[in-house]
Design a protein around this motif. Structure first.
Motif, mmCIF file in Angstrom:
data_model
loop_
_atom_site.group_PDB
_atom_site.id
_atom_site.type_symbol
_atom_site.label_atom_id
_atom_site.label_comp_id
_atom_site.label_asym_id
_atom_site.label_seq_id
_atom_site.Cartn_x
_atom_site.Cartn_y
_atom_site.Cartn_z
ATOM 1 N N GLY A 180 0.557 -1.123 0.225
ATOM 2 C CA GLY A 180 0.033 -0.354 -0.204
ATOM 3 C C GLY A 180 0.890 1.149 -0.518
ATOM 4 N N ALA A 181 2.246 1.027 0.719
ATOM 5 C CA ALA A 181 3.080 2.505 0.722
ATOM 6 C C ALA A 181 3.211 2.424 -0.760
ATOM 7 C CB ALA A 181 3.635 2.472 1.922
ATOM 8 N N ILE A 182 3.710 1.867 -1.106
ATOM 9 C CA ILE A 182 4.035 2.091 -2.634
ATOM 10 C C ILE A 182 2.918 2.668 -3.318
ATOM 11 C CG2 ILE A 182 4.975 0.801 -4.562
ATOM 12 C CD1 ILE A 182 6.442 -1.115 -2.849
ATOM 13 N N ALA A 183 1.769 2.285 -3.305
ATOM 14 C CA ALA A 183 0.744 2.808 -4.745
ATOM 15 C C ALA A 183 0.531 4.021 -4.206
ATOM 16 C CB ALA A 183 -0.159 1.595 -3.794
ATOM 17 N N GLY A 184 0.441 4.325 -2.585
ATOM 18 C CA GLY A 184 0.660 5.913 -1.802
ATOM 19 C C GLY A 184 -0.546 5.945 -1.444
ATOM 20 N N THR A 185 -1.436 4.756 -0.085
ATOM 21 C CA THR A 185 -2.307 4.564 -0.128
ATOM 22 C C THR A 185 -1.465 4.891 2.047
ATOM 23 O OG1 THR A 185 -3.419 2.826 -0.980
ATOM 24 C CG2 THR A 185 -3.413 2.667 2.068
ATOM 25 N N SER A 186 -1.900 5.031 2.952
ATOM 26 C CA SER A 186 -1.558 5.742 4.067
ATOM 27 C C SER A 186 -1.844 4.203 5.134
ATOM 28 C CB SER A 186 -2.141 6.479 5.103
ATOM 29 O OG SER A 186 -3.647 5.967 5.541
ATOM 30 N N LYS A 187 -0.634 4.008 5.261
ATOM 31 C CA LYS A 187 -0.660 2.783 7.083
ATOM 32 C C LYS A 187 -1.872 2.818 7.583
ATOM 33 C CE LYS A 187 1.790 0.652 10.280
ATOM 34 N NZ LYS A 187 2.843 1.069 11.922
ATOM 35 N N GLU A 188 -2.683 3.754 7.923
ATOM 36 C CA GLU A 188 -3.658 3.339 8.574
ATOM 37 C C GLU A 188 -5.136 2.970 7.661
ATOM 38 O OE1 GLU A 188 -2.076 6.336 8.387
ATOM 39 O OE2 GLU A 188 -1.531 5.767 10.762
ATOM 40 N N GLU A 189 -5.350 3.585 6.152
ATOM 41 C CA GLU A 189 -6.103 3.072 5.394
ATOM 42 C C GLU A 189 -5.694 1.242 5.045
ATOM 43 O OE1 GLU A 189 -8.870 4.160 2.773
ATOM 44 O OE2 GLU A 189 -8.958 5.076 4.092
#
Length: 182
Positions: free
Chosen positions: A126-135
């Motif tokens: 998710g981090a690579i895709a731009g998603t926050s850790k919380e999301e």
């Protein structure tokens, strides 16, 4: 006819695949995705995984263009993308390439290569895709339905739910890292 909810999911994925932000999906977007994937994993030219990545991406693009590029302009528009998924939901002919693509995405999300996707794997992807850790954590909780790991078999079911389900409560809706599509 695709519901508004399903359209939102499909457009979210479409925008993710539009790597160059051009407003359409084309072969260049898939090449950029492959380049990013091999870079994030540290695979080098000559590695089996490097070749598998580019071969899979090429196969997916070629199949997607064949099925989704209705006007044969070398690009898949957002409308063509949504229409394609409405057609695919009624056909078994495309299950082979979709299955290979699903397995590839599973492999990309299995960061520690243990054959499962756990929360840490999912958050890293998710981090690579731009998603926050919380999301990402919230999405993983919905996807995993209380389990600590997602198997390939689980992932395949979730994949189908994301692309094909009209049910807003289906766990597969969260495969793309979002915990809601409001």
């Amino acid at each position: 006819m695709v519901s508004d909810f399903r359209r939102k999911k499909l457009v979210h994925m479409y925008k993710f695949l539009d790597k160059d932000g051009s407003g359409s999906i084309d072969k260049k977007d898939f090449q950029l995705a492959a380049e990013n994937a091999v870079k994030q994993r540290g695979w080098k030219e000559g590695d089996a995984s490097y070749k598998e990545c580019f071969d899979t991406i090429d196969m997916v693009w070629n199949a997607l263009q064949k099925v989704g590029d209705a006007n044969n302009d070398g690009e898949v528009s957002a409308d063509e993308w949504v229409t394609m998924w409405d057609t695919i939901s009624k056909s078994e002919a495309d299950r082979e390439w979709l299955g290979q693509y699903c397995k590839f995405v599973f492999k990309m999300q299995d960061f520690n290569n243990d054959g499962f996707i756990d929360s840490d794997d999912y958050v890293s992807a998710g981090a690579i895709a731009g998603t926050s850790k919380e999301e990402a954590v919230a999405a993983f909780e919905k996807l995993s339905q209380g389990k600590s790991k997602i198997t390939l078999t689980d992932f395949q079911k979730l994949w189908d739910e994301f692309f094909l389900s009209e049910d807003p409560n289906a766990p597969g809706n969260f495969i793309a890292g979002k915990s809601s599509f409001d």
